[in-house]
Scaffold this motif. Sequence first.
Motif, mmCIF file in Angstrom:
data_model
loop_
_atom_site.group_PDB
_atom_site.id
_atom_site.type_symbol
_atom_site.label_atom_id
_atom_site.label_comp_id
_atom_site.label_asym_id
_atom_site.label_seq_id
_atom_site.Cartn_x
_atom_site.Cartn_y
_atom_site.Cartn_z
ATOM 1 N N UNK A 1 -67.796 12.113 -27.853
ATOM 2 C CA UNK A 1 -68.552 11.407 -26.686
ATOM 3 C C UNK A 1 -69.342 10.497 -26.833
ATOM 4 N N UNK B 1 -71.023 7.545 -30.126
ATOM 5 C CA UNK B 1 -70.751 7.048 -31.502
ATOM 6 C C UNK B 1 -71.130 7.709 -32.442
ATOM 7 N N UNK C 1 -76.569 -1.124 -35.000
ATOM 8 C CA UNK C 1 -77.043 -2.286 -34.287
ATOM 9 C C UNK C 1 -78.516 -2.617 -34.498
ATOM 10 N N UNK D 1 -71.364 0.307 -40.368
ATOM 11 C CA UNK D 1 -70.666 -0.333 -39.106
ATOM 12 C C UNK D 1 -69.159 0.200 -39.065
ATOM 13 N N UNK E 1 -67.724 4.591 -37.131
ATOM 14 C CA UNK E 1 -67.281 5.026 -35.973
ATOM 15 C C UNK E 1 -68.385 4.920 -34.801
ATOM 16 N N UNK E 2 -69.430 4.459 -35.182
ATOM 17 C CA UNK E 2 -70.713 4.406 -34.204
ATOM 18 C C UNK E 2 -70.019 3.696 -32.960
#
Lengths: 341, 315
Positions: free
Chosen positions: B31, B33, B248, B311, B314-315
């Motif tokens: 559901x 990241x 991010x 990165x 799978x976030x």
Amino acid sequence: MTALRRVTPQLLTLAALVALVTLFFPDFLRIEVVNGRLVGPIMDILKRGAPVGLLAVGMTLVIATRGIDLSVGTTMAITGAVAAWSITQGYGLGGALALALLAGVLAGLWNGTLVAIIGIQPIVATLILMTSGRGIAQLVTEGRILTFSHDGMAFFGSGDLLGIPAPALLWGLTAVAVALLMRRSALGMLIEAVGVNRAASALAGVNATVLLIAVYVASGLCAALAGIVATADIRGADANNAGLWLELDAILAVVIGGNSLLGGRFSIAASVLGALIIQTVDTGILLAGFPSEYNLVIKAGLVLVILVLQSPNLAHHWYALRRAAQARRERAMDTAKETGQ
Amino acid sequence: MKKLLTSAAFIAFGASAAMAQTVGFSQIGSESGWRAAETTLTKQQAEERGIDLKFSDAQQKQENQIAAIRSFIAQGVDAILLAPVVATGWDSVLEEAKEAEIPVVLLDRQVDSDKSLYLTAVGSDLVHEGEVAGQWLVDAVDGAECRVVELQGTTGSSPAIDRKTGFEKGIAGADNIEIVRSQTGDFTRAQGKEVMESFLQAEGGGADICALYAHNDDMAVGAIQAIKEAGLKPGEDILIVSIDAVPDIFQAMAAGEANATVELTPNMAGPAFDALKAYMADGTEPAKFIQTESKLYTQDDDPAGEYERRKDLGY
């Protein structure tokens, strides 16, 4: 003049709300020029109101045909995802906008076909896309927040033209263009005819099927514009949260605008004012600095007061009360005259 | 000859220690990241340790998880990892696992069942995360007056409540630091940006704000954009500290636009496998709750490198 009279309740409500928020936050009406652009709470409202304002334009048309479009929030998520995906794939600004708008048109065609041709009730027909649409958006973004850095795209969220925020211009222009199209041509009247009685209007020669599909496509296009604004705003497509529950705010905006959910007569200006009223409530709550547990309660309370004050029954009572008072005064004057003689 | 025997014994011993174990992992779904990163890291950890991981995605449904656990028991796995979707209703299936003598380790979330029904639970202490963030701010402003605005998570959710409590604990005793505004940003970027705009309007265009504390990184990323659009420098004019450590925010830190983040590690499986290994080797009972480290990352901790490392999780 009649148009102005039509939106008088909404204008009065907005003025009362602005006065109320100014009580809690005195700087509410302050507007400054910073780096050549207008900055202040009012500008924030015009900017932040863009998604609901855009959705309300399309929703007004759909509701005028006695329909409803529950899928606009998810359509925002889909079109936003498509826009972000095409930018990251290097299709350029033109390509991204075209693909996003195309996605909106497709969503509208899907809804329109289900309603007009297959004959499913609008609330159920659009519920299908509402529930499945986020999955489609997640397929596009692969389940993550798809970020991009592209100044041209970001302009639609945080840019400004002549000092006015781009989202505010976008929804303002859209509302004016659609309202003119409806009222300067017979389109508006035809839509109202379909809403009042589809069978009768079809017998009178209105192509109700095409018209119905067209209003859902218009709603999809408005949702696409809203999706572009939302995605450009955070420079990323958030498939889980973009446009979440905004379909309800859009319907509320149309209702606050005094449009009947039973179809027929409609006013785009009033719906857009309804959207502004909702955004003023939202921004006002944030500025007033109440604890966040109160946000929704305050919003619900204000909406209830607004709807009660605007309700036709209450207007009828006001009218009856005034008539009764007038009659009493006249009788009193008559008796005074009689005793005087 | 003797040498040969010892080396043969050594090989035999080595083989038994490295003998491929089978572990079943019942994941909630994907559901968020963070959840996807947890799945990726669990698979990586299993591969590194030569464990044969049987993975089952429950798609947010408890009945799928219960079915998966029953199927793991039927296959006779050596251990089960469970990230429970809800807290209640696990008693009977956990008892079945216990009767089959298969240890169960809970990941990330807790259950309401009796503690004897599972080996241990691995998770993060949400209050502690907020505390680490608060202590960072106390050290960063070093006694100077500081008016803080807070972006809360979804009103009433346990991360929002705990991270708020923790931060207040972290800054307790520092009279120079004061939370002046606190509003919910619903854990999303868009809301984080919108609410930050109102904070900036309300606090003299941002001139009166010294720091922002956001309950997750996504809201901080949205707020950073709002601060930039208001003509201020995030990270300098307004200090920014948040929680989660998603990729991010490392990008923002590398650009000097964010100052610190506290990690909610998606590597819950590492400590779980360690506990299982010790338990299977000599029956060491681990503590009933293994708290993962709430590591603080600042601009000095190679944010660009951290971004590269994260990165693709799978976030």
